[in-house]
Design a protein around this motif. Structure first.
Motif, PDB file in Angstrom:
ATOM      1  N   ASN A   1       0.814  -1.220   0.000  1.00 45.11           N
ATOM      2  CA  ASN A   1       0.000   0.000   0.000  1.00 45.11           C
ATOM      3  C   ASN A   1       0.848   1.272   0.000  1.00 45.11           C
ATOM      4  OD1 ASN A   1      -2.785  -1.172   0.255  1.00 45.11           O
ATOM      5  ND2 ASN A   1      -1.856  -2.056   2.101  1.00 45.11           N
ATOM      6  N   PHE A   2       2.073   1.159  -0.548  1.00 44.41           N
ATOM      7  CA  PHE A   2       2.945   2.334  -0.568  1.00 44.41           C
ATOM      8  C   PHE A   2       2.325   3.486  -1.358  1.00 44.41           C
ATOM      9  CE2 PHE A   2       6.377   4.844  -2.579  1.00 44.41           C
ATOM     10  CZ  PHE A   2       6.934   5.382  -1.428  1.00 44.41           C
TER      11      PHE A   2
ATOM     12  N   ALA B   1      -0.497  11.713  -9.770  1.00 47.51           N
ATOM     13  CA  ALA B   1      -1.084  12.929  -9.209  1.00 47.51           C
ATOM     14  C   ALA B   1      -2.562  13.103  -9.503  1.00 47.51           C
ATOM     15  CB  ALA B   1      -0.308  14.151  -9.698  1.00 47.51           C
ATOM     16  N   ASP B   2      -3.099  12.358 -10.474  1.00 45.48           N
ATOM     17  CA  ASP B   2      -4.543  12.438 -10.733  1.00 45.48           C
ATOM     18  C   ASP B   2      -5.200  11.059 -10.675  1.00 45.48           C
ATOM     19  OD1 ASP B   2      -3.502  11.363 -13.024  1.00 45.48           O
ATOM     20  OD2 ASP B   2      -4.531  12.720 -14.407  1.00 45.48           O
ATOM     21  N   ASP B   3      -4.545  10.131  -9.976  1.00 48.83           N
ATOM     22  CA  ASP B   3      -5.077   8.767  -9.858  1.00 48.83           C
ATOM     23  C   ASP B   3      -6.196   8.691  -8.827  1.00 48.83           C
ATOM     24  OD1 ASP B   3      -3.422   7.694 -11.750  1.00 48.83           O
ATOM     25  OD2 ASP B   3      -2.037   6.738 -10.332  1.00 48.83           O
ATOM     26  N   CYS B   4      -7.126   7.754  -9.042  1.00 50.03           N
ATOM     27  CA  CYS B   4      -8.063   7.366  -7.992  1.00 50.03           C
ATOM     28  C   CYS B   4      -7.423   6.261  -7.158  1.00 50.03           C
ATOM     29  CB  CYS B   4      -9.390   6.919  -8.594  1.00 50.03           C
ATOM     30  SG  CYS B   4     -10.289   8.274  -9.413  1.00 50.03           S
ATOM     31  N   VAL B   5      -8.046   5.970  -6.017  1.00 49.62           N
ATOM     32  CA  VAL B   5      -7.384   5.126  -5.029  1.00 49.62           C
ATOM     33  C   VAL B   5      -7.006   3.755  -5.580  1.00 49.62           C
ATOM     34  CG1 VAL B   5      -9.597   4.359  -4.040  1.00 49.62           C
ATOM     35  CG2 VAL B   5      -7.504   4.265  -2.651  1.00 49.62           C
ATOM     36  N   ASN B   6      -7.859   3.154  -6.394  1.00 48.78           N
ATOM     37  CA  ASN B   6      -7.541   1.820  -6.900  1.00 48.78           C
ATOM     38  C   ASN B   6      -6.351   1.822  -7.858  1.00 48.78           C
ATOM     39  OD1 ASN B   6      -9.588   0.624  -5.419  1.00 48.78           O
ATOM     40  ND2 ASN B   6     -11.092   0.818  -7.060  1.00 48.78           N
ATOM     41  N   ASP B   7      -6.076   2.977  -8.468  1.00 48.53           N
ATOM     42  CA  ASP B   7      -4.953   3.072  -9.397  1.00 48.53           C
ATOM     43  C   ASP B   7      -3.613   3.154  -8.681  1.00 48.53           C
ATOM     44  OD1 ASP B   7      -6.757   3.177 -11.579  1.00 48.53           O
ATOM     45  OD2 ASP B   7      -7.029   5.329 -11.250  1.00 48.53           O
ATOM     46  N   LEU B   8      -3.644   3.508  -7.394  1.00 46.89           N
ATOM     47  CA  LEU B   8      -2.392   3.687  -6.656  1.00 46.89           C
ATOM     48  C   LEU B   8      -1.681   2.364  -6.397  1.00 46.89           C
ATOM     49  CD1 LEU B   8      -3.590   6.377  -4.088  1.00 46.89           C
ATOM     50  CD2 LEU B   8      -2.106   6.737  -6.071  1.00 46.89           C
ATOM     51  N   GLY B   9      -2.360   1.251  -6.657  1.00 49.22           N
ATOM     52  CA  GLY B   9      -1.739  -0.057  -6.489  1.00 49.22           C
ATOM     53  C   GLY B   9      -0.539  -0.282  -7.388  1.00 49.22           C
ATOM     54  N   LYS B  10      -0.407   0.525  -8.441  1.00 48.93           N
ATOM     55  CA  LYS B  10       0.746   0.371  -9.333  1.00 48.93           C
ATOM     56  C   LYS B  10       2.061   0.730  -8.637  1.00 48.93           C
ATOM     57  CE  LYS B  10      -0.094   4.967 -11.311  1.00 48.93           C
ATOM     58  NZ  LYS B  10      -0.702   5.660 -12.475  1.00 48.93           N
ATOM     59  N   LEU B  11       1.975   1.365  -7.464  1.00 48.33           N
ATOM     60  CA  LEU B  11       3.189   1.694  -6.701  1.00 48.33           C
ATOM     61  C   LEU B  11       3.492   0.652  -5.624  1.00 48.33           C
ATOM     62  CD1 LEU B  11       2.625   5.540  -6.252  1.00 48.33           C
ATOM     63  CD2 LEU B  11       3.993   4.377  -7.984  1.00 48.33           C
ATOM     64  N   ALA B  12       2.749  -0.449  -5.644  1.00 42.24           N
ATOM     65  CA  ALA B  12       2.937  -1.489  -4.634  1.00 42.24           C
ATOM     66  C   ALA B  12       4.367  -2.015  -4.632  1.00 42.24           C
ATOM     67  CB  ALA B  12       1.967  -2.641  -4.897  1.00 42.24           C
ATOM     68  N   GLY B  13       4.905  -2.200  -3.433  1.00 38.94           N
ATOM     69  CA  GLY B  13       6.244  -2.765  -3.273  1.00 38.94           C
ATOM     70  C   GLY B  13       7.366  -1.755  -3.314  1.00 38.94           C
ATOM     71  N   LEU B  14       7.064  -0.539  -3.709  1.00 35.89           N
ATOM     72  CA  LEU B  14       8.097   0.500  -3.737  1.00 35.89           C
ATOM     73  C   LEU B  14       8.265   1.102  -2.352  1.00 35.89           C
ATOM     74  CD1 LEU B  14       7.220   2.352  -7.073  1.00 35.89           C
ATOM     75  CD2 LEU B  14       8.994   0.628  -6.691  1.00 35.89           C
TER      76      LEU B  14
END
Length: 380
Positions: free
Chosen positions: A229-230, A265-278
């Protein structure tokens, strides 16, 4: 022309000039900029079970640094009359939706994809009006100041003020008020409780229910660093940077970090998963969390330093993987030491989302008792 006519004409001219020269009243926090009737759907094409009048609002508020701003939101008022006199008003603070305007709760409610309406509907069934802020920069120009607690607290309090000023809503500025929120909304509700005595003392606040509260952003960020959830920690960095320009986050990022955060910067919450593990070390060559400028703003946005003057219901899932239980229990302890009337519930929820599901109905019933004026019994 007679002397009497000359005098009369002079007085008329002076009156006109004084009217023209008189400065317009400065907008006060909570003033309504616009209130447009809207339709809210529980599911796509399905109206709420409770018939309501609904408005999409734009209203004045105050940023984290004290600058006047304009925030959007939604006001829901049941069409049925309230039998006990002045209709109560709930300031409902939503959890994390994202960073882009398309993520705003006012948008999702108009499209029938707002999950939190399930809880909001329980207030509507009681006949309460509900004011739901979009927060600063989520539905209005500018970057959403995600997790800037002072701004979020202002937005919640001013949504309630605005509700009482919407023509045709029939709401009184003497109505009993309650505030509720979970996750980002829990922080917003907590900040509204802490700020209300100085910022909105005229509101007749009876109690505040706050769940899954990220009271200490530094501790939450450390928990999220390098994990699935980073993206939430990165979003908070973007939001705080928007609230406090001196942080200048972009200058402290590496090329990869600049690219990733610009994209988010303009993502919705479900899109933020692409940063997982960072982790922070993947996006910056320096230790961001230990920079004095970040430590100062994180400390400023840490809940617990100003005790609320109303009863608080705090609830937290024991298995919360995003906001550790210890963060919520520390806030409880600090409020208790300061003499706040706190009711604390540690829930068996195995994760963050389940905490909202388990605790939401408890919070609503607790608030309803406060609205009725019944005494609150804490368990400090």
């Amino acid at each position: 022309m007679t002397l009497r006519v000359r005098v009369s004409m002079s007085l008329i001219v002076l009156s006109i000039l004084s009217f023209i020269a008189a400065p317009a009243r400065a907008a006060a926090p909570g003033d309504v900029v616009s209130a447009q009737p809207t339709t809210v759907y529980l599911l796509p094409g399905k109206l709420l079970e409770v018939p309501v009048n609904a408005w999409h609002l734009r209203y004045t508020s105050t940023s984290a640094t004290g600058t006047p701003n304009v925030v959007s939101g939604t006001l829901l008022v049941p069409k049925a009359g309230y039998p006990l006199g002045r209709r109560p008003i709930i300031g409902y603070a939503v959890g994390t939706h994202g960073l882009g305007d398309q993520c705003a709760p006012s948008v999702s409610m108009s499209q029938g994809r707002e999950a939190e309406l399930a809880l909001v509907s329980l207030f509507l069934l009681k006949g309460y009006a509900v004011a739901i802020t979009d927060y600063e920069g989520l539905g209005t120009p500018g970057q959403h100041t995600y997790m800037a607690g002072i701004s979020q607290g202002h937005a919640v309090l001013d949504s309630i003020r605005a509700a009482t000023r919407v023509p045709g809503a029939g709401l009184s500025d003497e109505a009993p008020v309650g505030i509720m929120g979970y996750s980002q909304g829990g922080a917003s509700a907590g900040w509204a409780a802490q700020l209300q005595p100085s910022y909105a003392p005229e509101l007749r606040l009876r109690g505040v229910a706050a769940g899954g509260v990220p009271a200490d952003l530094g501790e939450v960020a450390r928990n999220l660093d390098g994990g699935p959830n980073f993206g939430l920690a990165a979003a908070a960095g973007i939001g705080l940077d928007a609230a406090y320009p001196e942080l200048d986050l972009e200058a402290d990022l590496n090329d990869r970090g600049r690219e990733l955060l610009a994209d988010a910067a303009d993502d919705c919450v479900n899109d933020l998963g692409k940063l997982a593990g960072l982790g922070f070390s993947d996006i910056s060559p320096i230790d961001l969390m230990n920079q004095p400028k970040w430590q100062a703003r994180l400390a400023e946005n840490r809940l617990g330093g100003m005790p609320p003057r109303v009863p608080m219901f705090l609830y937290h899932g024991r298995g919360d993987e995003i906001i550790p239980l210890s963060v919520g229990s520390t806030l409880r302890s600090e409020y208790c030491r300061a003499g706040v009337n706190v009711r604390w519930a540690s829930l068996p929820a195995p994760d963050h989302v389940t905490g909202a599901i388990e605790g939401g109905p408890l919070a609503i019933e607790w608030l309803a008792l406060r609205i009725l004026g019944l005494p609150a019994h804490g368990n400090c």
